[in-house]
Design an enzyme around this catalytic site. Structure first.
Site, PDB file in Angstrom:
ATOM      1  N   GLY A 231      66.164  73.894  11.109  1.00  0.00           N
ATOM      2  CA  GLY A 231      65.051  74.451  10.245  1.00  0.00           C
ATOM      3  C   GLY A 231      64.070  73.607   9.567  1.00  0.00           C
ATOM      4  O   GLY A 231      62.644  73.902   9.835  1.00  0.00           O
TER       5      GLY A 231
ATOM      6  N   SER B 150      66.700  78.601  12.032  1.00  0.00           N
ATOM      7  CA  SER B 150      67.750  77.818  12.404  1.00  0.00           C
ATOM      8  C   SER B 150      69.008  78.429  12.516  1.00  0.00           C
ATOM      9  O   SER B 150      69.550  79.542  11.995  1.00  0.00           O
ATOM     10  CB  SER B 150      67.974  77.103  10.893  1.00  0.00           C
ATOM     11  OG  SER B 150      69.025  76.044  10.929  1.00  0.00           O
ATOM     12  N   ALA B 151      69.532  78.037  13.792  1.00  0.00           N
ATOM     13  CA  ALA B 151      70.759  78.582  14.290  1.00  0.00           C
ATOM     14  C   ALA B 151      71.934  78.704  13.383  1.00  0.00           C
ATOM     15  O   ALA B 151      72.791  79.991  13.587  1.00  0.00           O
ATOM     16  CB  ALA B 151      71.182  77.981  15.611  1.00  0.00           C
TER      17      ALA B 151
ATOM     18  N   THR C 243      64.992  64.363  24.040  1.00  0.00           N
ATOM     19  CA  THR C 243      65.655  65.001  25.059  1.00  0.00           C
ATOM     20  C   THR C 243      66.443  66.424  24.287  1.00  0.00           C
ATOM     21  O   THR C 243      66.735  66.222  23.123  1.00  0.00           O
ATOM     22  CB  THR C 243      66.787  64.209  25.441  1.00  0.00           C
ATOM     23  OG1 THR C 243      66.176  63.090  26.042  1.00  0.00           O
ATOM     24  CG2 THR C 243      67.357  64.788  26.471  1.00  0.00           C
TER      25      THR C 243
ATOM     26  N   GLN D 247      66.249  82.064   6.436  1.00  0.00           N
ATOM     27  CA  GLN D 247      67.335  83.029   5.853  1.00  0.00           C
ATOM     28  C   GLN D 247      67.136  84.392   6.534  1.00  0.00           C
ATOM     29  O   GLN D 247      67.989  85.144   6.469  1.00  0.00           O
ATOM     30  CB  GLN D 247      67.202  83.202   4.486  1.00  0.00           C
ATOM     31  CG  GLN D 247      67.698  81.986   3.699  1.00  0.00           C
ATOM     32  CD  GLN D 247      69.087  81.562   3.782  1.00  0.00           C
ATOM     33  OE1 GLN D 247      69.820  82.430   3.810  1.00  0.00           O
ATOM     34  NE2 GLN D 247      69.240  80.458   3.493  1.00  0.00           N
TER      35      GLN D 247
ATOM     36  N   CYS E 229      71.523  72.438  -0.453  1.00  0.00           N
ATOM     37  CA  CYS E 229      70.959  70.937  -0.831  1.00  0.00           C
ATOM     38  C   CYS E 229      71.277  70.501  -2.149  1.00  0.00           C
ATOM     39  O   CYS E 229      70.918  69.129  -2.463  1.00  0.00           O
ATOM     40  CB  CYS E 229      69.577  70.889  -0.336  1.00  0.00           C
ATOM     41  SG  CYS E 229      69.047  71.909   0.923  1.00  0.00           S
TER      42      CYS E 229
HETATM   43  N1  PLP Z   1      64.531  76.872   4.962  1.00  0.00           N
HETATM   44  C1  PLP Z   1      65.672  77.612   4.285  1.00  0.00           C
HETATM   45  C2  PLP Z   1      65.054  79.140   3.462  1.00  0.00           C
HETATM   46  C3  PLP Z   1      66.996  77.279   4.523  1.00  0.00           C
HETATM   47  O1  PLP Z   1      67.694  78.266   3.640  1.00  0.00           O
HETATM   48  C4  PLP Z   1      67.253  76.142   5.026  1.00  0.00           C
HETATM   49  C5  PLP Z   1      68.687  75.624   4.893  1.00  0.00           C
HETATM   50  O2  PLP Z   1      69.439  76.022   3.883  1.00  0.00           O
HETATM   51  C6  PLP Z   1      66.351  75.564   5.597  1.00  0.00           C
HETATM   52  C7  PLP Z   1      65.018  75.714   5.657  1.00  0.00           C
HETATM   53  C8  PLP Z   1      66.783  74.202   6.428  1.00  0.00           C
HETATM   54  O3  PLP Z   1      67.218  74.605   7.448  1.00  0.00           O
HETATM   55  P1  PLP Z   1      68.248  73.483   8.326  1.00  0.00           P
HETATM   56  O4  PLP Z   1      69.536  73.429   7.540  1.00  0.00           O
HETATM   57  O5  PLP Z   1      68.486  73.902   9.826  1.00  0.00           O
HETATM   58  O6  PLP Z   1      67.455  72.227   8.384  1.00  0.00           O
END
Ligand code: PLP
Length: 392
Positions: free
Chosen positions: A74, A205-206, A243, A185, A331
């Site tokens: 994501g 994001s999967a 790739t 989300q 994070c």
């Molecule tokens: N955007 C949001 C709202 C998210 O909650 C997250 C992940 O916590 C991300 C982006 C980032 O996604 P990824 O973990 O796949 O990099």
């Protein structure tokens, strides 16, 4: 001593991979190992799987398969949208201002900040109300000053609040601006029909919807000009060199299919579990107040301010009791700084250090919720007692 019960209430951080998704991915770790870009039949088998995945995802997003760009996560998808649109606007001599909100994920915030700091992009942060909903009047004003792109999160990772994207997209388009949304989300829970949402770009994001970690996508509306942020080969129409991760792309498509085939039952279950948590916490903890929007919120998401409680200490107590929760986005785990997002909706520094997020999932049960409520009550009482003793 018996093993402690484990209750996972952090599905907004990540979800377990659905066994049906693992099964769909397995052949692509083994027998189908060709490079999807290779011209021989080993390559074509992998390429076929990727193109089938693209068709399946496009069906859910209501777009053309050629409008789906697979990425590694994501974060990469957000980066590609924002850098790509900003750089392209600058290159074409168009207005290059970037408009965003104070409740974006760091994947958006830090990208916009860096574009401002290193490349002199004008950036504007539109305020939100106390529930985290965008101030539509201020958003309209920000768009009237013209710019390249507005990037507004669809559903907040910390507050659960859902934005009125169709309205925001109309406003941005009215001023000739592109509209991107971080729908990470929202994936697997909310409507992802890009026509209805009116967006030009959408990031997913999967691992938020029972797919693997390390794979995502960007919907890029046909005709929107983007400068690729990663250069290299001509993969993904030159928009994302590198790739392909065949197995993960197949897994993401399978997870998204399952999420929308089973959407009604899933959302009913999420709402039931979430509401048990919300009512239980508000009934049992006098220090607790709901954060985020009371109605327009993600079905799986409950968040609170626990006045006077240090959320990081609380996370440790809950973890010892076997309950996985979050004090903000994943994070930020272990970071004693107040949550930027809670500060962004107007909470004080102390309140922004007292955020609790609990997010339910497919496996969450009523027993899990009552165990978590007991553990939470015990932990909050203990922390309150310690605080009173220290103050003496
Ligand atoms: N955007 C949001 C709202 C998210 O909650 C997250 C992940 O916590 C991300 C982006 C980032 O996604 P990824 O973990 O796949 O990099």
């Amino acid at each position: 001593m018996g093993a402690i019960r484990q209750v996972y209430l952090d599905h907004s951080a990540s979800t377990p991979v659905d066994p049906r998704v693992i099964e769909a991915m397995l052949p692509y770790f083994g027998e189908v190992y060709g490079n999807p870009s290779s011209a021989h039949r080993f390559g074509s088998r992998a390429e076929r799987a990727i193109e089938d995945a693209r068709i399946s995802v496009a069906g859910i997003l209501n777009c053309q398969p050629s409008e789906v760009i697979f990425t590694s996560c994501g974060t990469e998808s957000d980066n590609l949208a924002i850098r790509g649109a900003g750089w392209s606007a600058r290159h074409r001599g168009k207005p290059s201002r970037l408009v965003t909100s104070p409740i974006e994920h760091s994947a958006v915030t830090n990208t916009v900040d860096q574009m401002g700091a290193l490349m002199d992009f004008d950036t504007e942060i539109v305020p939100v109300d106390k529930f985290g909903a965008i101030d539509v009047g201020k958003f309209t004003e920000a768009c009237q000053s013209r710019g390249a792109l507005a990037s507004i999160i669809y559903a907040s990772n910390e507050l659960g609040t859902i934005q009125d994207l169709p309205l925001l997209s109309r406003i941005a388009h009215g001023q000739g601006m592109l509209m991107h949304t971080d729908a990470v989300q929202a994936g697997g829970q909310l409507d992802l029909d890009v026509e209805r949402l009116g967006v030009d770009m959408l990031s997913l994001s999967a691992h938020k919807f029972y797919g693997p970690k390390g794979v995502g996508l960007l919907y890029l509306k046909d005709g929107v000009e983007l400068a690729p942020s990663q250069s290299g080969g001509s993969h993904e129409h030159g928009m994302r060199a590198g790739t392909h991760n065949t197995a993960f792309i197949v897994g993401m498509a399978k997870a998204l299919e399952l999420a929308y085939e089973e959407n009604d039952e899933r959302l009913k279950h999420f709402r039931q579990m979430r509401d048990l948590l919300i009512h239980g916490i508000l009934d049992r903890l006098p220090c607790a107040a709901l954060s985020g929007h009371p109605d327009r919120r993600l079905p799986s998401h409950a968040s609170f301010i626990l006045h006077g409680i240090d959320a990081n200490a609380l996370m440790m107590h809950l973890d010892m009791a076997g309950v996985a929760a979050s004090s903000g986005s994943a994070c930020k785990t272990g970071n004693p700084e107040p949550s930027e997002i809670l500060l962004g909706v107007g909470y004080s520094e102390e309140e922004a250090k007292s955020g609790l997020r609990l997010s339910v999932g497919l496996q969450s049960s009523e027993d899990d919720i009552s165990y978590a409520l007991d553990a939470l009550e015990t932990a909050v009482e203990k922390l309150g007692r310690l605080k009173r003793e220290m103050a003496r």
